[in-house]
Scaffold this active site. Structure first.
Site, mmCIF file in Angstrom:
data_model
loop_
_atom_site.group_PDB
_atom_site.id
_atom_site.type_symbol
_atom_site.label_atom_id
_atom_site.label_comp_id
_atom_site.label_asym_id
_atom_site.label_seq_id
_atom_site.Cartn_x
_atom_site.Cartn_y
_atom_site.Cartn_z
ATOM 1 C CB CYS A 11 -0.996 -0.005 1.164
ATOM 2 S SG CYS A 11 -0.322 0.140 2.814
ATOM 3 C CB CYS A 85 0.216 1.472 -4.106
ATOM 4 S SG CYS A 85 0.353 -0.239 -4.585
ATOM 5 C CB CYS A 89 3.038 -2.445 -7.627
ATOM 6 S SG CYS A 89 3.707 -3.979 -6.996
#
Length: 135
Positions: A11, A85, A89
């Site tokens: 996150c 997020c 990533c």
């Protein structure tokens, strides 16, 4: 092949949702799954309301510290679970990616964090069932 499956929870701040998910997975999988958590912009400390909410269930997160998301952590994980997020990533083919849409516990008191905690617990239980064959 007896290698343990590995899961990375990500996150933004690695201070609430991902920390609770990692703590649940560590506890509930009883060591059958390797667990990591990280944040794209880690906070200075774990959310105290998240720590308190988990302590109510006998899970101690008081010593946890937010960690920065690294490419290596993603490469070393079989399952990558993101929680708000977005596209920060890194993506690697062959990994299982899931995006868990969960309310952010930042700035909330323990009363508001409990429902988030309980939803995470249910999702982690389903994750364990999908990764570890029933004995």
């Amino acid at each position: 092949m007896s290698r343990k499956p590995s899961v990375l929870f990500v996150c933004v701040h690695n201070a609430g949702r991902s920390q609770m998910a990692a703590a649940f997975l560590t506890t509930l999988s009883k060591g059958a799954i390797e667990v990591r958590s990280a944040g794209s912009q880690p906070a200075d400390k774990v959310n105290p309301a998240a720590v308190d909410a988990m302590a109510e269930l006998g899970i101690d997160m008081s010593a946890e510290i937010p960690k920065v998301l690294t490419t290596e952590a993603v490469k070393e994980s079989d399952v990558v679970i993101t929680m708000g997020c977005g596209d920060e990533c890194p993506y690697f083919p062959g990994k299982r990616y899931e995006d868990w849409v969960l309310e952010d516990p930042a700035g909330k008191g323990v009363d508001s964090v409990r429902p988030i905690r309980d939803e995470i617990k249910g999702r982690v239980e389903a994750l364990i069932a999908s990764l570890v064959p029933a004995s």
